[in-house]
Scaffold this motif. Sequence first.
Motif, mmCIF file in Angstrom:
data_model
loop_
_atom_site.group_PDB
_atom_site.id
_atom_site.type_symbol
_atom_site.label_atom_id
_atom_site.label_comp_id
_atom_site.label_asym_id
_atom_site.label_seq_id
_atom_site.Cartn_x
_atom_site.Cartn_y
_atom_site.Cartn_z
ATOM 1 N N UNK A 1 0.841 -1.184 0.000
ATOM 2 C CA UNK A 1 0.000 0.000 0.000
ATOM 3 C C UNK A 1 0.885 1.245 0.000
ATOM 4 N N UNK A 2 0.280 2.399 -0.223
ATOM 5 C CA UNK A 2 1.028 3.646 -0.306
ATOM 6 C C UNK A 2 1.736 3.994 1.001
ATOM 7 N N UNK A 3 1.282 3.446 2.121
ATOM 8 C CA UNK A 3 1.936 3.719 3.412
ATOM 9 C C UNK A 3 3.031 2.710 3.729
ATOM 10 N N UNK A 4 3.290 1.801 2.791
ATOM 11 C CA UNK A 4 4.370 0.827 2.964
ATOM 12 C C UNK A 4 3.932 -0.516 3.508
ATOM 13 N N UNK A 5 2.699 -0.627 3.992
ATOM 14 C CA UNK A 5 2.214 -1.906 4.507
ATOM 15 C C UNK A 5 1.984 -2.896 3.364
ATOM 16 N N UNK A 6 2.258 -4.188 3.596
ATOM 17 C CA UNK A 6 2.010 -5.184 2.556
ATOM 18 C C UNK A 6 0.523 -5.423 2.350
ATOM 19 N N UNK A 7 0.129 -5.679 1.117
ATOM 20 C CA UNK A 7 -1.259 -6.030 0.806
ATOM 21 C C UNK A 7 -1.399 -7.543 0.868
ATOM 22 N N UNK A 8 -2.302 -8.008 1.708
ATOM 23 C CA UNK A 8 -2.473 -9.448 1.902
ATOM 24 C C UNK A 8 -3.935 -9.842 1.729
ATOM 25 N N UNK A 9 -4.163 -11.131 1.828
ATOM 26 C CA UNK A 9 -5.527 -11.658 1.712
ATOM 27 C C UNK A 9 -6.435 -11.104 2.793
ATOM 28 N N UNK A 10 -5.871 -10.750 3.939
ATOM 29 C CA UNK A 10 -6.687 -10.176 5.024
ATOM 30 C C UNK A 10 -7.291 -8.841 4.604
ATOM 31 N N UNK A 11 -6.544 -8.059 3.818
ATOM 32 C CA UNK A 11 -7.066 -6.782 3.318
ATOM 33 C C UNK A 11 -8.169 -7.005 2.296
ATOM 34 N N UNK A 12 -8.004 -8.020 1.461
ATOM 35 C CA UNK A 12 -9.040 -8.349 0.474
ATOM 36 C C UNK A 12 -10.319 -8.770 1.188
ATOM 37 N N UNK A 13 -10.181 -9.659 2.145
ATOM 38 C CA UNK A 13 -11.342 -10.135 2.910
ATOM 39 C C UNK A 13 -12.045 -8.959 3.592
ATOM 40 N N UNK A 14 -11.280 -8.101 4.244
ATOM 41 C CA UNK A 14 -11.848 -6.943 4.936
ATOM 42 C C UNK A 14 -12.563 -6.012 3.954
ATOM 43 N N UNK A 15 -11.946 -5.750 2.821
ATOM 44 C CA UNK A 15 -12.505 -4.800 1.845
ATOM 45 C C UNK A 15 -13.835 -5.278 1.285
ATOM 46 N N UNK A 16 -13.873 -6.527 0.845
ATOM 47 C CA UNK A 16 -15.099 -7.033 0.219
ATOM 48 C C UNK A 16 -16.201 -7.204 1.260
ATOM 49 N N UNK A 17 -15.858 -7.687 2.442
ATOM 50 C CA UNK A 17 -16.878 -7.833 3.485
ATOM 51 C C UNK A 17 -17.437 -6.472 3.899
ATOM 52 N N UNK A 18 -16.596 -5.454 3.866
ATOM 53 C CA UNK A 18 -17.062 -4.114 4.219
ATOM 54 C C UNK A 18 -18.136 -3.624 3.252
#
Length: 392
Positions: free
Chosen positions: A82-99
């Motif tokens: 991500x732009x803040x340097x954090x890695x993009x993982x499956x947890x972010x995908x799960x969180x985004x779509x569930x949101x």
Amino acid sequence: MPRRLGAQASARSEVVIGQSGDVSRLDPHMSGAANDIAVSFNLFDTLVSRHVDNKLYPSLATEWKLVNPTTWQFTLRPNVKFHDGDPLTAADVKFSIERTYDPKAKTYVASVFNTVERVEAPSALSVQFVTKKPDPLLPARLAYYGGQIIPRSYFERVGPDEFNAKPVGSGPVRFVSWVKDDRLVLEANPGYWGGKPDAERFVFRPIPETAGRLAALLRGEVDLITRLPPDHVDSVARHPTTRVEGALYAGLYVLVVDSRRPPLDDPRVKQALSLALDREAIVKELWRGQAIVANGPIAKGDNHYDESLPPLKHDPVLARQRLKEAGYKNEEIFLEVNEGYLANAKPMSEAAVAMWRDVGLNVKLEVVEFSVMMQKLRGGAIRARPSVIRTA
């Protein structure tokens, strides 16, 4: 229907885009407005992307497959940040779509993934979507709005308001600043997995009036403009420093009707509205033939467009008959339109109102500020009047 862009031929380290209106939201799950998604689809990535050839291509997901009739599995691209340097993982995908479909979040895209029963993240680079029934279109929807992936950690730390004000994504550009109704500034993401953009900075300027956008382009004050009406295409194409680019817009210009109140709670009145419209005349006179008449709710360019269906019917005699059958008593109908947001929106609305009046419908046109319209749509505060026109 083609969406036209006028662009300066010379490349610059800073690209200035003249849009027909300011962005209303930078949170990708809180808006589907064209001016907003032009930005959000560059700030954020989706698992899958659709290119101009209308085919789906890998984006954050390098591959996907149907494991069983109700389970899609996606393999994520490694080392995406991500732009803040954090890695993009499956947890972010799960969180985004569930949101998107979380009723507490009250997102604009709540219905996009209504076939999804649950999202699973068996590993950092693997995501599974379990659907309530077979859903062959899920990969295509993940390429559309609602499918943008946001960073769970940053969002939970700052909250929805701060996230909207200072968004963090993983796309080719990252947020710099936003002065409402003046300019939005983005900069190239040097570590973008797909390669750094050619320009260093991108400035989006709201210029609502077509004449103002066109003048800014021809004077070299902006490098690209959107919503160029067909009657201005030739002047841009003939200018020595500008050119016109066009692409099929696989969508529809529609009338969104509030069917909760009379007289538009009667299907026969809505049928009359449709039958009274001479869409061929609108295409010929207002679009200079650079559009097609729709034949249903699926646009040409979509995978499931049916060429065999006839165009929507124009029959003013039948429209009058439907009104008589409905017992229409000259009740007022208000058509709300935002001038400048959609190319030709006001002329098309004026033409539609004239056609409706010809068959006996009492329709009045109201021009509404885009920001006001978006506030009403987001807040569910569309007044007790029947119609709002917007892109769908």
